[in-house]
Write a protein that holds these residues in place. Structure first.
Motif, PDB file in Angstrom:
ATOM      1  N   MET A   1       0.845  -1.196   0.000  1.00 25.92           N
ATOM      2  CA  MET A   1       0.000   0.000   0.000  1.00 25.92           C
ATOM      3  C   MET A   1       0.886   1.255   0.000  1.00 25.92           C
ATOM      4  O   MET A   1       1.907   1.306   0.676  1.00 25.92           O
ATOM      5  CB  MET A   1      -0.919   0.020   1.234  1.00 25.92           C
ATOM      6  N   ASN A   2       0.465   2.237  -0.783  1.00 26.05           N
ATOM      7  CA  ASN A   2       1.140   3.529  -0.796  1.00 26.05           C
ATOM      8  C   ASN A   2       1.229   4.074   0.637  1.00 26.05           C
ATOM      9  O   ASN A   2       0.240   4.106   1.358  1.00 26.05           O
ATOM     10  CB  ASN A   2       0.337   4.495  -1.675  1.00 26.05           C
ATOM     11  N   PRO A   3       2.432   4.515   1.085  1.00 21.78           N
ATOM     12  CA  PRO A   3       2.571   5.020   2.456  1.00 21.78           C
ATOM     13  C   PRO A   3       1.598   6.150   2.782  1.00 21.78           C
ATOM     14  O   PRO A   3       1.132   6.259   3.925  1.00 21.78           O
ATOM     15  CB  PRO A   3       4.027   5.510   2.498  1.00 21.78           C
ATOM     16  N   ALA A   4       1.279   6.985   1.796  1.00 20.13           N
ATOM     17  CA  ALA A   4       0.335   8.078   2.033  1.00 20.13           C
ATOM     18  C   ALA A   4      -1.039   7.529   2.377  1.00 20.13           C
ATOM     19  O   ALA A   4      -1.730   8.032   3.274  1.00 20.13           O
ATOM     20  CB  ALA A   4       0.257   8.979   0.806  1.00 20.13           C
ATOM     21  N   TYR A   5      -1.441   6.463   1.686  1.00 13.30           N
ATOM     22  CA  TYR A   5      -2.755   5.880   1.942  1.00 13.30           C
ATOM     23  C   TYR A   5      -2.769   5.130   3.270  1.00 13.30           C
ATOM     24  O   TYR A   5      -3.780   5.111   3.977  1.00 13.30           O
ATOM     25  CB  TYR A   5      -3.148   4.951   0.798  1.00 13.30           C
TER      26      TYR A   5
ATOM     27  N   ALA B   1      -0.122  12.271   5.270  1.00 17.06           N
ATOM     28  CA  ALA B   1      -0.710  11.610   4.107  1.00 17.06           C
ATOM     29  C   ALA B   1      -0.962  12.590   2.968  1.00 17.06           C
ATOM     30  O   ALA B   1      -0.652  12.310   1.802  1.00 17.06           O
ATOM     31  CB  ALA B   1      -2.016  10.923   4.510  1.00 17.06           C
TER      32      ALA B   1
ATOM     33  N   SER C   1       1.916  13.891   0.560  1.00 13.50           N
ATOM     34  CA  SER C   1       2.466  13.049  -0.504  1.00 13.50           C
ATOM     35  C   SER C   1       1.405  12.306  -1.315  1.00 13.50           C
ATOM     36  O   SER C   1       1.739  11.572  -2.244  1.00 13.50           O
ATOM     37  CB  SER C   1       3.439  12.018   0.091  1.00 13.50           C
ATOM     38  N   GLY C   2       0.143  12.502  -0.978  1.00 14.32           N
ATOM     39  CA  GLY C   2      -0.936  11.837  -1.700  1.00 14.32           C
ATOM     40  C   GLY C   2      -1.967  12.843  -2.179  1.00 14.32           C
ATOM     41  O   GLY C   2      -2.054  13.955  -1.651  1.00 14.32           O
TER      42      GLY C   2
ATOM     43  N   SER D   1      -6.527   2.579  -2.699  1.00 16.16           N
ATOM     44  CA  SER D   1      -5.110   2.255  -2.449  1.00 16.16           C
ATOM     45  C   SER D   1      -4.462   1.642  -3.689  1.00 16.16           C
ATOM     46  O   SER D   1      -3.324   1.987  -4.033  1.00 16.16           O
ATOM     47  CB  SER D   1      -4.993   1.281  -1.271  1.00 16.16           C
TER      48      SER D   1
END
Length: 281
Positions: free
Chosen positions: A1-5, A228, A231-232, A279
């Protein structure tokens, strides 16, 4: 999973927990007092977090933070009041459904173009809220004013919470936690002034622990959301964070012994699927 998510999911769960605790406290103490005391506790916890996350904030970052603090403080106060006078599983989803729309609208207006899978996830999130709020019980028709008040407060709270998410999302990447500190300070000062004018006590007698815990957790959720959204994309991160009622309803089942109806189970499944879609998208 994307760290931002992943950070957004963490923020959502913690926001839902803080909302539950604040709503419980507001059933036994003044909403204004609970909002002020929880805000003060959150301010202290932000001071600790600031030791680990530093940056250089611009004047506009402080402006966005202060505006976000005003929106967030008023939104939380209305949310606590709505949770105090109505079923947790009805008020919280209404708030989040409204709060969900603003980050999506602003994100798209700023040029964000979520993928098809992410759009499906956002649609699932929106569809989960009315299902989660379906308790299977008919509200007391003898007190329509209370129900109308709860709905109006929930709608207003949702708009203000959405405003908070947008304002914090506009803070620059290098600002650190100073704008969040400004946001929390604004909330504390505004509600301190209100309590002073109304001559109400700032100490939530009988519900000190849940009030302080709500404030600390709310600040933690703010930090997770801030990380979050740096970066997202705002539209997707805002969607995930707006799923906070899933945690609130889960706690209502565990602590208050509220039973889940079949629609609520489906709604929670939709919420999980929404997180998966945004995600992966």
């Amino acid at each position: 999973m994307n760290p931002a998510y992943a950070s957004a999911v963490l923020s959502s769960v913690v926001f839902g927990t803080a909302d539950f605790l604040g709503g419980i406290a507001a059933r036994r103490a003044s909403t204004l007092t609970v909002t002020f005391a929880s805000g003060a506790a959150g301010l202290l916890s932000l001071c600790v977090a600031a030791l680990f996350i530093r940056g250089v904030a611009l004047p506009q970052d402080y402006a966005w933070g202060s505006l976000g603090g005003l929106c967030g403080g008023l939104g939380v106060a209305l949310l606590y009041r709505a949770l105090a006078i109505g079923p947790v599983s009805v008020a919280a989803p209404v708030v989040s459904l409204v709060a969900l729309t603003l980050p999506i609208i602003v994100g798209v207006a700023l040029g964000e173009r979520p993928s098809l899978l992410a759009c499906i996830g956002m649609a699932l999130a929106a569809g989960s809220f009315p299902l989660i709020s379906n308790t299977g019980r008919r509200e007391d028709a003898s007190d329509p004013r209370a129900r109308r008040s709860m709905i109006v407060m929930s709608l207003m709270s949702g708009a203000l919470v959405g405003g908070f998410l947008v304002c914090i999302g506009r803070v620059s990447d290098s600002a650190g936690l100073a704008p969040l500190f400004a946001a929390r300070m604004t909330t504390v000062v505004v509600f301190a002034a209100i309590l002073l004018v109304r001559r109400e006590t700032p100490w939530p007698r009988g519900v000190v622990l849940p009030t302080l815990a709500a404030g600390v957790l709310d600040s933690f959720a703010n930090v997770a959301y801030f990380i979050a959204v740096q970066s997202g994309p705002l539209a997707i991160v805002g969607t995930i964070v707006s799923l906070a009622p899933a945690a609130t309803v889960l706690l209502a089942r565990i602590v208050l012994r509220e039973r889940w109806t079949a629609p609520q189970r489906v709604g929670l499944a939709f919420a999980g699927a929404a997180i998966a879609c945004v995600s992966l998208g």
